[in-house]
Design a protein around this motif. Structure first.
Motif, PDB file in Angstrom:
ATOM      1  N   GLU A 104       0.822  -1.209   0.000  1.00 37.56           N
ATOM      2  CA  GLU A 104       0.000   0.000   0.000  1.00 37.56           C
ATOM      3  C   GLU A 104       0.860   1.264   0.000  1.00 37.56           C
ATOM      4  O   GLU A 104       0.445   2.304  -0.512  1.00 37.56           O
ATOM      5  N   GLU A 105       2.056   1.183   0.580  1.00 34.44           N
ATOM      6  CA  GLU A 105       2.963   2.327   0.554  1.00 34.44           C
ATOM      7  C   GLU A 105       3.270   2.741  -0.884  1.00 34.44           C
ATOM      8  O   GLU A 105       3.280   3.933  -1.216  1.00 34.44           O
ATOM      9  N   SER A 106       3.515   1.754  -1.726  1.00 34.50           N
ATOM     10  CA  SER A 106       3.794   2.044  -3.139  1.00 34.50           C
ATOM     11  C   SER A 106       2.545   2.549  -3.849  1.00 34.50           C
ATOM     12  O   SER A 106       2.602   3.509  -4.635  1.00 34.50           O
ATOM     13  N   ILE A 107       1.403   1.913  -3.578  1.00 29.08           N
ATOM     14  CA  ILE A 107       0.145   2.342  -4.191  1.00 29.08           C
ATOM     15  C   ILE A 107      -0.151   3.793  -3.837  1.00 29.08           C
ATOM     16  O   ILE A 107      -0.510   4.613  -4.699  1.00 29.08           O
ATOM     17  N   ASP A 108       0.004   4.142  -2.569  1.00 26.30           N
ATOM     18  CA  ASP A 108      -0.281   5.516  -2.126  1.00 26.30           C
ATOM     19  C   ASP A 108       0.646   6.525  -2.802  1.00 26.30           C
ATOM     20  O   ASP A 108       0.209   7.617  -3.203  1.00 26.30           O
ATOM     21  N   ALA A 109       1.925   6.167  -2.932  1.00 26.03           N
ATOM     22  CA  ALA A 109       2.882   7.085  -3.560  1.00 26.03           C
ATOM     23  C   ALA A 109       2.553   7.292  -5.038  1.00 26.03           C
ATOM     24  O   ALA A 109       2.641   8.418  -5.553  1.00 26.03           O
ATOM     25  N   ILE A 110       2.158   6.231  -5.706  1.00 17.61           N
ATOM     26  CA  ILE A 110       1.797   6.326  -7.126  1.00 17.61           C
ATOM     27  C   ILE A 110       0.528   7.158  -7.288  1.00 17.61           C
ATOM     28  O   ILE A 110       0.414   7.990  -8.199  1.00 17.61           O
ATOM     29  N   ARG A 111      -0.425   6.945  -6.383  1.00 15.63           N
ATOM     30  CA  ARG A 111      -1.661   7.731  -6.429  1.00 15.63           C
ATOM     31  C   ARG A 111      -1.375   9.213  -6.202  1.00 15.63           C
ATOM     32  O   ARG A 111      -1.890  10.068  -6.930  1.00 15.63           O
ATOM     33  N   GLU A 112      -0.556   9.512  -5.203  1.00 13.56           N
ATOM     34  CA  GLU A 112      -0.253  10.910  -4.897  1.00 13.56           C
ATOM     35  C   GLU A 112       0.486  11.595  -6.044  1.00 13.56           C
ATOM     36  O   GLU A 112       0.360  12.811  -6.245  1.00 13.56           O
ATOM     37  N   ALA A 113       1.245  10.815  -6.807  1.00 13.06           N
ATOM     38  CA  ALA A 113       1.955  11.375  -7.960  1.00 13.06           C
ATOM     39  C   ALA A 113       1.038  11.578  -9.165  1.00 13.06           C
ATOM     40  O   ALA A 113       1.466  12.129 -10.192  1.00 13.06           O
ATOM     41  N   GLY A 114      -0.205  11.126  -9.064  1.00  9.50           N
ATOM     42  CA  GLY A 114      -1.165  11.292 -10.158  1.00  9.50           C
ATOM     43  C   GLY A 114      -1.041  10.254 -11.255  1.00  9.50           C
ATOM     44  O   GLY A 114      -1.699  10.366 -12.299  1.00  9.50           O
ATOM     45  N   ILE A 115      -0.241   9.220 -11.036  1.00 10.91           N
ATOM     46  CA  ILE A 115       0.078   8.292 -12.122  1.00 10.91           C
ATOM     47  C   ILE A 115      -1.064   7.314 -12.404  1.00 10.91           C
ATOM     48  O   ILE A 115      -1.160   6.775 -13.505  1.00 10.91           O
ATOM     49  N   PHE A 116      -1.974   7.104 -11.456  1.00 10.06           N
ATOM     50  CA  PHE A 116      -3.142   6.284 -11.752  1.00 10.06           C
ATOM     51  C   PHE A 116      -4.142   7.020 -12.645  1.00 10.06           C
ATOM     52  O   PHE A 116      -5.093   6.409 -13.133  1.00 10.06           O
TER      53      PHE A 116
ATOM     54  N   GLY B 215      12.178   0.425 -11.238  1.00 12.97           N
ATOM     55  CA  GLY B 215      12.160   0.111  -9.816  1.00 12.97           C
ATOM     56  C   GLY B 215      11.539  -1.237  -9.522  1.00 12.97           C
ATOM     57  O   GLY B 215      12.060  -2.009  -8.713  1.00 12.97           O
ATOM     58  N   CYS B 216      10.438  -1.557 -10.194  1.00 11.85           N
ATOM     59  CA  CYS B 216       9.736  -2.821  -9.947  1.00 11.85           C
ATOM     60  C   CYS B 216       8.870  -3.164 -11.142  1.00 11.85           C
ATOM     61  O   CYS B 216       7.924  -2.433 -11.467  1.00 11.85           O
ATOM     62  N   GLY B 217       9.164  -4.280 -11.765  1.00 13.70           N
ATOM     63  CA  GLY B 217       8.405  -4.693 -12.946  1.00 13.70           C
ATOM     64  C   GLY B 217       6.952  -4.993 -12.634  1.00 13.70           C
ATOM     65  O   GLY B 217       6.047  -4.621 -13.389  1.00 13.70           O
ATOM     66  N   SER B 218       6.692  -5.690 -11.525  1.00 11.35           N
ATOM     67  CA  SER B 218       5.310  -6.030 -11.162  1.00 11.35           C
ATOM     68  C   SER B 218       4.468  -4.782 -10.954  1.00 11.35           C
ATOM     69  O   SER B 218       3.325  -4.699 -11.420  1.00 11.35           O
ATOM     70  N   THR B 219       5.029  -3.812 -10.245  1.00  9.50           N
ATOM     71  CA  THR B 219       4.290  -2.581  -9.983  1.00  9.50           C
ATOM     72  C   THR B 219       3.989  -1.850 -11.285  1.00  9.50           C
ATOM     73  O   THR B 219       2.858  -1.396 -11.514  1.00  9.50           O
ATOM     74  N   ALA B 220       4.987  -1.740 -12.150  1.00 11.56           N
ATOM     75  CA  ALA B 220       4.787  -1.050 -13.429  1.00 11.56           C
ATOM     76  C   ALA B 220       3.737  -1.749 -14.275  1.00 11.56           C
ATOM     77  O   ALA B 220       2.908  -1.089 -14.912  1.00 11.56           O
ATOM     78  N   TRP B 221       3.751  -3.066 -14.280  1.00 12.68           N
ATOM     79  CA  TRP B 221       2.792  -3.823 -15.092  1.00 12.68           C
ATOM     80  C   TRP B 221       1.367  -3.578 -14.610  1.00 12.68           C
ATOM     81  O   TRP B 221       0.471  -3.266 -15.394  1.00 12.68           O
TER      82      TRP B 221
END
Length: 405
Positions: A48-60, A88-94
Motif C-alpha cells: 500500500e505504501e507504493s500504491i499511495d505514492a503512485i496515487r499521490e503522484a497522479g500516475i493512476f 524500480g519494480c516490474g510487477s508494480t509497473a505492469w
C-alpha cells in the motif's frame, strides 16, 4: 539515460511539458519501488505504501478523462511513465500500466457508465481482462452474467472490474461481443496467480455469479474495432485512438523499463568484477563484456524506438480523428511485439554478460529476467502471431488470424 526523440508530429509544447513532469514524478518513485520490490514479490501484491505514492503522484490518472480530474495523456506519455516505474519494480509497473489501460477503455463508454465508475470517487481504479465470460443472458435493461476473467492484473487494488462477454442468439451464434464494467463489490477474486515472474501484479481471476449489468455499461468491441465508441465526447482526443492498437501498447512500457534497468545494473557492476578462471580482474576491460553490453544497448534502443513509433502512429491517428488502415494497425501490433522481443533478448544477453551471479536471490537481475520472461509471453505480444497479421496485411491477404487488429 538515452533521450528518444521520435514523437507524433502534432505533439504540443504543453503536452511535452506535462510528459516531462510526469516522467520525473515516476523517476522519483524508483528508489521506493526498488526498495519494496522483494516485498512486492513475496506478498504477491503491491504494498500500500507504493500504491499511495503512485496515487499521490497522479500516475493512476494518466488515461482518465479530465472531466473527472484525470490527466488524459497520450500513449507516448504512458509508455515513458511506466518505463520509469519498471526500473524500480516490474510487477508494480505492469499492474499500473494495465489499470491505466482499463481507464482508457472506460473513457470509451457512454457518459453514464463513466459517471458510475468515477462520479462519486474519481480515485477509483479498474482492472480486468478482455476474454469472454462463460454465460451472458440478455434481460430487461441489461445482462445477467456469470463467468471468470483470469489474469486481471491490478485487481487487488481496483474498485471496478472489466470483463469480456459474448451476446448469442437462440442458435448459439454470436450477435455481438464486447466489454462490461462491474463494481468489485459484485465480484469475487479467486487467488490463481502463482507464477515465477511478475509475481506482484496480483493478476488473479475475477469471478461473477449471476451479476446484473445495466445496458449502459456494455461496450461493443465489434463497433470499437471500427472506432465506433459509446462516448459522446468526440473532442477528447485520447478516446479517438484506434481501439486494439491502443490496447496493445499498454503492455510495452514495463518491458522498456526492465531492459533499461538490466542494462544500467550490468554497466554499473562490471567495473572491478572479475571473470573467474581468466586473466580479467575487471570484466569491463574484456572484449566479451564490451561487445555484449553494446549489443544489448542497441537492442534496448531498438525496443524503445519501435514502441515509440507505435505510440506516435496511435497518438497521431487520435489527434487527426482518423482510423488507420489494416496495414497501419497491423504494423503497430508488429512494432509492439518486436519491441518486447528486443527487450527480452537484451535482458538475456545482459544476464549472461553478468555471469552466474545474476541468479543470486539478492541480485535484482534475476527478478528482472523472470519478470520479462513471464510478461513477454502475454498473448497480445505474441511475436509470431503478430508477424503473421502484419505479413497478411503487407501481402494484401485477408487477415484471418484475429479480428483484433
Amino acid at each position: 539515460m538515452m533521450d528518444y526523440i521520435l514523437d507524433r508530429p502534432s505533439s504540443t509544447d504543453e503536452e511535452r511539458a506535462l510528459r516531462a513532469s510526469l516522467v520525473e514524478q515516476a523517476r522519483s518513485l524508483v528508489p521506493l519501488l526498488a526498495a519494496n520490490s522483494e516485498r512486492t514479490e513475496a506478498e504477491r501484491r503491491i504494498p500500500e505504501e507504493s500504491i499511495d505514492a503512485i496515487r499521490e503522484a497522479g500516475i493512476f490518472r494518466l488515461m482518465q478523462p479530465r472531466r473527472f480530474g484525470g490527466l488524459q495523456t497520450d500513449f507516448r506519455t504512458k509508455l515513458e511513465v511506466t518505463r520509469e516505474l519498471a526500473r524500480g519494480c516490474g510487477s508494480t509497473a505492469w499492474a499500473v500500466s494495465l489499470m491505466n489501460g482499463s481507464s482508457y477503455l472506460a473513457g470509451l463508454w457512454p457518459e453514464q457508465a463513466q459517471k458510475d465508475v468515477w462520479g462519486q470517487n474519481p480515485d477509483n481504479r479498474i482492472a480486468g481482462a478482455l476474454t469472454p465470460a462463460e454465460r451472458t443472458e440478455v434481460v430487461d435493461g441489461g445482462f445477467r452474467i456469470s463467468g471468470k476473467w483470469a489474469y486481471s492484473s491490478g485487481c487487488l487494488h481496483a474498485q471496478w472490474g472489466l470483463g469480456g462477454i459474448q451476446i448469442l442468439d437462440g442458435a448459439g451464434e454470436v450477435l455481438d461481443q464486447g466489454l462490461v464494467l462491474m463494481p468489485m463489490s459484485d465480484l469475487t477474486i479467486e487467488d490463481t496467480w502463482h507464477v515465477t515472474g511478475m509475481r506482484g501484479t496480483g493478476s488473479n481471476t475475477l469471478v461473477a455469479e449471476d451479476v446484473f449489468v445495466p445496458e449502459h455499461r456494455f461496450l461493443s468491441a465489434v463497433k470499437a474495432v471500427r472506432n465506433e465508441f459509446g462516448t459522446p465526447f468526440l473532442d477528447e482526443v485520447l478516446y479517438r485512438s484506434p481501439f486494439f492498437p491502443a490496447t496493445a501498447i499498454v503492455r510495452a512500457g514495463p518491458h522498456l523499463g526492465l531492459a533499461q534497468a538490466a542494462l544500467d545494473r550490468v554497466v554499473t557492476k562490471a567495473p572491478g568484477k572479475p571473470i573467474i578462471y581468466t586473466r580479467f580482474t575487471d570484466r569491463s576491460e574484456a572484449a566479451v563484456t564490451q561487445i555484449a553490453v553494446a549489443k544489448a544497448a542497441s537492442l534496448v534502443d531498438t525496443a524503445h524506438l519501435l514502441a515509440y513509433r507505435a505510440a506516435a502512429d496511435v497518438d497521431e491517428a487520435a489527434h487527426l480523428g482518423v482510423v488507420p488502415d489494416a496495414r497501419a494497425r497491423a504494423r503497430v501490433r508488429m512494432d509492439i511485439a518486436a519491441s518486447i522481443v528486443n527487450a527480452r533478448e537484451a535482458i538475456g544477453m545482459l544476464v549472461s554478460a553478468h555471469g552466474a551471479a545474476s541468479f543470486a536471490e539478492s541480485e535484482p537481475l534475476q527478478r528482472i529476467w523472470r519478470d520479462c520472461e513471464v510478461a513477454s509471453r502475454h498473448a497480445v505480444g505474441h511475436s509470431e502471431i503478430n508477424a503473421q497479421l502484419y505479413g497478411q496485411a503487407l501481402l494484401g491477404v485477408s487477415i484471418d488470424v484475429s479480428p483484433l487488429v
